[in-house]
Motif scaffolding. Structure first.
Motif, PDB file in Angstrom:
ATOM      1  N   LYS A 156      10.954   3.254  -6.561  1.00  0.00           N
ATOM      2  CA  LYS A 156      10.081   2.579  -7.774  1.00  0.00           C
ATOM      3  C   LYS A 156      11.899   1.181  -8.119  1.00  0.00           C
ATOM      4  O   LYS A 156      12.077   1.242  -8.512  1.00  0.00           O
TER       5      LYS A 156
ATOM      6  N   SER B 297       0.218   9.981  -3.855  1.00  0.00           N
ATOM      7  CA  SER B 297       0.906   9.821  -5.208  1.00  0.00           C
ATOM      8  C   SER B 297       2.270   8.253  -4.676  1.00  0.00           C
ATOM      9  O   SER B 297       2.768   7.818  -5.540  1.00  0.00           O
TER      10      SER B 297
ATOM     11  N   ASP C 222       2.193   4.769  -6.573  1.00  0.00           N
ATOM     12  CA  ASP C 222       3.125   4.101  -7.125  1.00  0.00           C
ATOM     13  C   ASP C 222       2.791   2.457  -6.368  1.00  0.00           C
ATOM     14  O   ASP C 222       3.084   1.841  -7.590  1.00  0.00           O
TER      15      ASP C 222
END
Ligand SMILES: NC(=O)c1ccc[n+]([C@@H]2O[C@H](COP(=O)([O-])OP(=O)(O)OC[C@H]3O[C@@H](n4cnc5c(N)ncnc54)[C@H](OP(=O)(O)O)[C@@H]3O)[C@@H](O)[C@H]2O)c1
Length: 326
Positions: A193, A302, A306
């Motif tokens: 990220k 997940s 993200d």
């Protein structure tokens, strides 16, 4: 003997047709049902592709106890509603990208999967492609040193029509969620990220973004330059730049990977596949179900969250608003 799964299609449009042709390649997949808002469309689709049953509503399809897995292929703005419909009827779900319209919606989908103890995965097919797996192998091997820079583009010229999915704001229109998501996926997968995001977007008078350039910054100094557009065409390449060279791929899946190491070029091949590539994600879903999993270890929820959180941050910076989903 491997269990055979009954697949149903929810939304008989363009991608559902391609997906169904690939599904036929899998011996443990049974093309069971096609569900459309129109019975005629469902019947035509079922006849053309070889589904056993046709339903004139999505509700009727999820009421059928013999449906095991539903592939959701409706516009992004319906992914939350249709995923909840299926999960609440205990149907395993493979839902097209973009997974939803924003991260609040993705969180609701994840909660529904857990509450119903039922499988859910985003249909992000890239992660299963041999070309992508080979790129990952090169990155992980550190043969070219550390990855420092990603350049990735996805563009095609799409004629402006506010009634069509690509330009209809009520259907989640814009290049970002439709194709910009792929370069972002690549950056998230290889670099994680970003901590800094800068964008420039072109937004039409209808509120729909048709082109966007994104700059991502990473704490370790790595950067990404990512673009998507419905306004122009380009080679649609992804280039990963390392300390001692680079690798370059075209979005066309059959092309070999160009690898440059210390100034010399070579081409790197990877495994070929028999379909267009959608069979790989479908096969993975059935492998997960064979192992009683409700989440994929390759593409965990997940990761999808993200990805959506980055899309939210990009939209915030660029001023892209979905009136009924923000
Ligand atoms: N993975 C990939 O390579 C890939 C490629 C293209 C698209 N996609 C994704 O797949 C999804 C569908 O894309 P597509 O190109 O197949 O779209 P499409 O051809 O427009 O098909 C979408 C289908 O959704 C159903 N639908 C339900 N409510 C609708 C509404 N209000 N307006 C329009 N359609 C509605 C329709 O099926 P019925 O009339 O039968 O109910 C329609 O045929 C999108 O999320 C897109 O991002 C993925």
């Amino acid at each position: 003997m491997a269990k055979k799964y009954n697949w149903a299609i929810l939304g008989c449009g363009k991608i559902a047709r391609k997906f169904s042709n690939d599904l036929k390649l899998l011996p443990n997949a049974n093309l069971y049902a096609a569900a459309s808002r129109s019975l005629k469309n469902a019947k035509d689709f079922a006849n053309e592709l070889g589904y056993e049953k046709a339903f004139g509503s999505y509700q009727e399809m999820v009421n059928d106890p013999d449906v095991d897995i539903v592939y959701i292929a409706t516009p992004h703005s319906f992914h939350l509603e249709h995923t909840l419909l299926c999960l609440n009827h205990k149907k395993a779900v493979l839902c097209e990208k973009a997974f939803a319209m924003n991260s609040k919606e993705v969180k609701k989908m994840i909660s529904a999967s857990k509450e119903n103890n039922t499988f859910l995965m985003e249909a992000f097919w890239t992660i299963f492609q041999p070309q992508f797996l080979k790129m990952n192998e090169i990155v992980k091997s550190k043969e070219l040193g550390d990855l420092k820079f990603i350049k990735s583009d996805f563009m095609f010229n799409a004629e402006f029509d506010p009634n069509k999915r690509l330009y209809n704001i009520d259907l989640g229109a814009g290049s970002l969620l439709d194709i910009g998501i792929y370069p972002i996926f690549t950056s998230l997968f290889f670099l994680g990220k970003p901590f800094k995001i800068k964008t420039i977007a072109n937004i039409r008078s209808t509120g729909v973004e048709d082109s966007i350039t994104m700059l991502f910054g990473y704490k370790n100094g790595a950067m990404s330059v990512l673009t998507s557009s419905f306004e122009s065409s380009c080679k649609n390449e992804t280039e990963l730049c390392f300390e001692n060279g680079f690798i370059k791929v075209e979005r066309k899946l059959a092309e070999p990977i160009l690898m440059n190491k210390n100034g010399s070029d070579q081409f790197v091949d990877y495994d070929t596949i028999s379909g267009e590539g959608y069979e790989l994600e479908a096969s993975h879903v059935m492998e997960c179900l064979d192992n009683d999993l409700i989440e994929s270890p390759v593409l965990p929820l997940s990761f999808s969250l993200d990805l959506m959180e980055i899309l939210d941050a990009v939209r915030k910076d660029a001023g892209i608003i979905f009136p009924n989903h923000d």
